[in-house]
Design an enzyme around this catalytic site. Sequence first.
Site, short mmCIF file in Angstrom:
data_model
loop_
_atom_site.label_atom_id
_atom_site.label_comp_id
_atom_site.label_asym_id
_atom_site.label_seq_id
_atom_site.Cartn_x
_atom_site.Cartn_y
_atom_site.Cartn_z
N THR A 1 -84.42 83.05 -109.10
CA THR A 1 -82.92 82.26 -108.31
C THR A 1 -82.37 81.11 -108.62
O THR A 1 -83.64 80.40 -108.89
CB THR A 1 -83.59 82.88 -106.46
OG1 THR A 1 -82.39 82.45 -105.32
CG2 THR A 1 -85.24 81.99 -106.71
N ASN A 2 -80.83 81.10 -108.32
CA ASN A 2 -80.43 79.58 -108.63
C ASN A 2 -80.68 78.86 -107.04
O ASN A 2 -81.04 77.81 -107.52
CB ASN A 2 -79.47 80.10 -108.85
CG ASN A 2 -78.51 80.34 -110.25
OD1 ASN A 2 -78.84 79.73 -111.43
ND2 ASN A 2 -78.89 82.11 -110.16
N THR A 3 -80.30 79.89 -106.31
CA THR A 3 -80.18 78.87 -104.52
C THR A 3 -81.60 78.57 -104.81
O THR A 3 -81.43 77.24 -104.03
CB THR A 3 -79.97 79.70 -103.27
OG1 THR A 3 -78.63 80.36 -103.90
CG2 THR A 3 -80.00 79.07 -102.48
N CYS B 1 -75.31 82.67 -109.76
CA CYS B 1 -76.57 84.04 -109.20
C CYS B 1 -76.91 84.95 -109.40
O CYS B 1 -75.83 85.20 -110.80
CB CYS B 1 -75.96 84.40 -107.86
SG CYS B 1 -76.97 85.18 -106.55
N THR B 2 -78.34 84.94 -109.29
CA THR B 2 -79.02 86.27 -110.30
C THR B 2 -78.61 87.65 -110.31
O THR B 2 -78.97 88.03 -110.60
CB THR B 2 -80.69 85.92 -110.20
OG1 THR B 2 -80.83 85.97 -108.72
CG2 THR B 2 -81.26 84.26 -110.76
N GLU B 3 -77.61 87.46 -109.12
CA GLU B 3 -77.71 88.63 -108.98
C GLU B 3 -76.21 89.08 -109.54
O GLU B 3 -75.46 90.51 -110.13
CB GLU B 3 -77.32 89.01 -107.16
CG GLU B 3 -78.67 89.94 -107.11
CD GLU B 3 -79.38 88.27 -106.30
OE1 GLU B 3 -80.19 88.44 -105.90
OE2 GLU B 3 -78.86 87.04 -106.50
#
Length: 233
Positions: free
Chosen positions: A83-85, A197-199
């Site tokens: 995940t980035n965050t 964002c990975t989504e």
Amino acid sequence: MNTIGIIGGMSWESTAIYYRLLNKGIRDHLGGLHSAKIRMESFDFSEIEQLQREGKWTEAGSQLAEAGIRLESVGADVLLIATNTMHKVADMVESAVSIPLLHIADSTGERIKKAGIRRVALLGTKFTMEQDFYRGRLKEHYGLEVLIPEPEDRDTVHRVIFKELCQGHIREESRQAYLNIIHRMLSKGAEGVIFGCTEIGLLLSEEKVPVPVFDTTRIHAEAAVHWALGSKD
């Protein structure tokens, strides 16, 4: 082959993509029935998201660090935070283990620099877009000028991530909203776009964007495949 440790579940939608990309990457390199050696710790994202909203980053970081320790103890040779965050707490995870942590912003920054791009737009959660842990690293380590959307557009990007993409909902109106935001960023001089964002790759394909796209999920997974195969380049 080295073993990849994944700290995932944030959200599981993107973690599933990581799993597919890692295994496909190994198969593409080695052929036949080869697949990646993986250990995984997967969180209940609802619990992590609540800590994010409440600003309890130290508590969240402690949980991810403990996951990293467990992954190292069962044979992981390298760690990914999928995940980035949550790279906001990457330093806490990195300091808790003795194995390397592949930072998603480093993999992305290296790819952007290699592409010869200096000014890039960043889409992600509001935490990623607005705070310095991500943009600052790209600027300090890779000399990038990172542009973020206007406040109203940041609200839209953030809302779609949490209310739709993390829950597996793909909506055409949201795809168009993202494309409109990207075009506004291009008018401000962005030469490329980070899917930070990975989504986001669930919603937009690179073919829809008229400038180079840097899909952090794919870039991060490719870096892990190289490590798994013994290459640190």
